[in-house]
Design a protein around this motif. Sequence first.
Motif, PDB file in Angstrom:
ATOM      1  N   ALA A  77       0.624  -0.690  -0.393  1.00 46.37           N
ATOM      2  CA  ALA A  77      -0.015  -0.334  -0.601  1.00 46.37           C
ATOM      3  C   ALA A  77       0.928   1.208  -0.284  1.00 46.37           C
ATOM      4  N   ALA A  78       1.858   1.310   0.555  1.00 41.53           N
ATOM      5  CA  ALA A  78       3.145   2.388   1.058  1.00 41.53           C
ATOM      6  C   ALA A  78       3.644   2.673  -0.872  1.00 41.53           C
ATOM      7  N   GLY A  79       3.912   1.504  -0.845  1.00 41.67           N
ATOM      8  CA  GLY A  79       4.728   1.685  -2.089  1.00 41.67           C
ATOM      9  C   GLY A  79       3.703   2.074  -3.749  1.00 41.67           C
ATOM     10  N   VAL A  80       2.729   1.967  -3.407  1.00 41.13           N
ATOM     11  CA  VAL A  80       1.003   2.383  -3.925  1.00 41.13           C
ATOM     12  C   VAL A  80       1.507   3.492  -4.346  1.00 41.13           C
ATOM     13  N   ALA A  81       0.986   4.397  -2.976  1.00 39.76           N
ATOM     14  CA  ALA A  81       0.403   5.319  -2.540  1.00 39.76           C
ATOM     15  C   ALA A  81       1.324   6.548  -2.613  1.00 39.76           C
ATOM     16  N   ARG A  82       2.837   5.846  -3.181  1.00 42.56           N
ATOM     17  CA  ARG A  82       3.824   6.439  -3.380  1.00 42.56           C
ATOM     18  C   ARG A  82       4.253   7.342  -5.204  1.00 42.56           C
ATOM     19  N   THR A  83       3.956   5.855  -5.427  1.00 39.40           N
ATOM     20  CA  THR A  83       3.441   6.386  -6.945  1.00 39.40           C
ATOM     21  C   THR A  83       2.500   7.334  -7.490  1.00 39.40           C
ATOM     22  N   VAL A  84       1.419   6.387  -7.199  1.00 36.85           N
ATOM     23  CA  VAL A  84       0.080   7.724  -7.139  1.00 36.85           C
ATOM     24  C   VAL A  84      -0.485   8.862  -7.354  1.00 36.85           C
ATOM     25  N   LEU A  85       0.002   9.134  -5.215  1.00 34.54           N
ATOM     26  CA  LEU A  85      -0.891   9.977  -4.908  1.00 34.54           C
ATOM     27  C   LEU A  85       0.350  10.859  -6.353  1.00 34.54           C
ATOM     28  N   PRO A  86       1.674  11.137  -6.090  1.00 34.03           N
ATOM     29  CA  PRO A  86       1.896  11.936  -7.072  1.00 34.03           C
ATOM     30  C   PRO A  86       1.096  12.780  -8.370  1.00 34.03           C
ATOM     31  N   TYR A  87       1.194  11.765  -9.324  1.00 39.24           N
ATOM     32  CA  TYR A  87       0.971  11.303 -10.485  1.00 39.24           C
ATOM     33  C   TYR A  87      -0.358  11.952 -10.711  1.00 39.24           C
ATOM     34  N   GLY A  88      -1.783  11.537  -9.018  1.00 32.51           N
ATOM     35  CA  GLY A  88      -3.299  12.059  -9.463  1.00 32.51           C
ATOM     36  C   GLY A  88      -3.289  13.702  -8.581  1.00 32.51           C
ATOM     37  N   ILE A  89      -2.650  13.559  -7.870  1.00 28.63           N
ATOM     38  CA  ILE A  89      -2.268  15.473  -7.447  1.00 28.63           C
ATOM     39  C   ILE A  89      -2.201  16.306  -8.631  1.00 28.63           C
ATOM     40  N   ALA A  90      -1.245  15.618  -9.243  1.00 27.89           N
ATOM     41  CA  ALA A  90      -0.202  16.757 -10.483  1.00 27.89           C
ATOM     42  C   ALA A  90      -1.567  17.340 -11.597  1.00 27.89           C
ATOM     43  N   LEU A  91      -3.107  15.855 -11.490  1.00 33.34           N
ATOM     44  CA  LEU A  91      -3.746  15.847 -12.520  1.00 33.34           C
ATOM     45  C   LEU A  91      -5.045  16.746 -12.116  1.00 33.34           C
ATOM     46  N   ALA A  92      -5.371  16.972 -10.164  1.00 34.90           N
ATOM     47  CA  ALA A  92      -6.971  17.123  -9.994  1.00 34.90           C
ATOM     48  C   ALA A  92      -6.751  18.103 -10.598  1.00 34.90           C
ATOM     49  N   PRO A  93      -5.789  19.239  -9.991  1.00 36.35           N
ATOM     50  CA  PRO A  93      -6.239  20.824 -10.459  1.00 36.35           C
ATOM     51  C   PRO A  93      -7.302  21.217 -11.780  1.00 36.35           C
ATOM     52  N   ALA A  94      -6.589  20.500 -12.816  1.00 33.57           N
ATOM     53  CA  ALA A  94      -7.468  20.528 -13.849  1.00 33.57           C
ATOM     54  C   ALA A  94      -8.880  20.157 -14.011  1.00 33.57           C
TER      55      ALA A  94
END
Length: 486
Positions: A218-235
Amino acid sequence: MPQTDEHRSAGQSFAGNVMKYSVATYLGFVITGAALIVKGLLPSEVLGAPVTFMTYTATFMNIGILGLDQALLRFYHEPPAGAAPRQLFAVCTRLSTVFMLALGVLCSAAAAGPLAAALGLSSAGPGIVPLLFINAALYMLVRYLNVLLRLENDLRAYTAETLWMQGCYNLLYLLPGFFTSSTTLLALAAILSFGVVALAFGFKYRAAVLGAVPAPTAAGVARTVLPYGIALAPAQILFSLSSGVCLSFVSNWCGGTAQGLFAFGYSLAQLVTAVQAGFSTYWGPYVYAHYRDEQDRIGRVHDILNFMIFAFFCVLVMFEDVVFWIFPNKRDALAIFPLLMLAVVFNILCEGTVYGNSIARKPWHDTIGIAVGAASNFLLCTLLVPGLGLPGAALALAASNGLAFLYRSVTGQMYYRTIPSFAKTASGFLLAFAVTAAGTLLWQHFWLKFALCAAILFIYCTLYRAQLLRLWQLALGFVRRYLLRK
């Protein structure tokens, strides 16, 4: 190089899949049309607050989901940290749920009253805020399930769930409005409808949602997906804010009836996006696959899209009175409808101009463009709505969408040109501004407005005569094939 049978088969298979997964889009058009009829029949003073509630449901859903629906799409077939695909789904869902829960509790406990007032929902009281977050959380779960069904190619379930989701978002919550004007009761209807869909389809994937995921995974997945998702979220967040900001300002400065008129006018203007949604399903993948070797064709399609949208815009403004004759209690929205339609046209035409940013792997330009639109919308509403009311809000929305379109299109064309003739495209927009002016200033003079718009439509047909001829040839080709089959 001539195409082999294998290549033809692959192309036919891709086109077939595109059509299959577009079925929900076009069936959803029926739901949207039914929702528009309901909105036309409901009194304006009843309509405004629930539509605003649902608009901000989408905004808070996009905030709470943290862009992880996009991360799920990106990493499902390449899950990080050795996770299984469904473990990736579970981690993304849990991260979003925890964040949404924390945000909802904080806002409901510390700022429910001010937040309800700022959103234009003060008539429902501060209790509407926790309901808003509950509805957003359920919508978020329904969205996650929709993505999972698509990724696992469960076509029947995907189509059914998509249609239920569209029904919940556009239609079902409005039906109690025929019997009550309570925004709280309408909000509860929305929560109930989303809850039923989440339970009905979530039951099938309960093991994926509730199954154990090892902490290191879970920690490994979070480290990858959170930066990717948060970068796309503002749009996603900023895009869903555009109409919500206008609805809030109209509610606070002009009252619930004006809020309902704006909501109906914008819903009517957005009908044309059903055409764009089906086009986008095919067009985006095609551009990414062929931008190196099919630039001329991509440019031709841009011109055809422009002509079709501009011509449709003209026709809709010419005959807009018919809609408001059917729904006479919404006739006061007639004056702002051309501006609202222009705002939607800007969004649609981005489909032909902004792919350069993604091709160049510079998606932040799209985020910046959408942010420019959202900021200018707030500023223009602040300046225009207090003095001009409904026309001020409509003008703010059209101008801000125009600024976002301009920034995203200019940057997109810098990296990949899809506009064959800038002069023709600019001329098309100048004519669209003329149609908007005629429809806005002459809304009480049907025949004069009709004549001016008809003249502009003739100019469009002359300006885009090559595209008109191409469309005519395509139509004849379809007729010939149909007759040959017969």
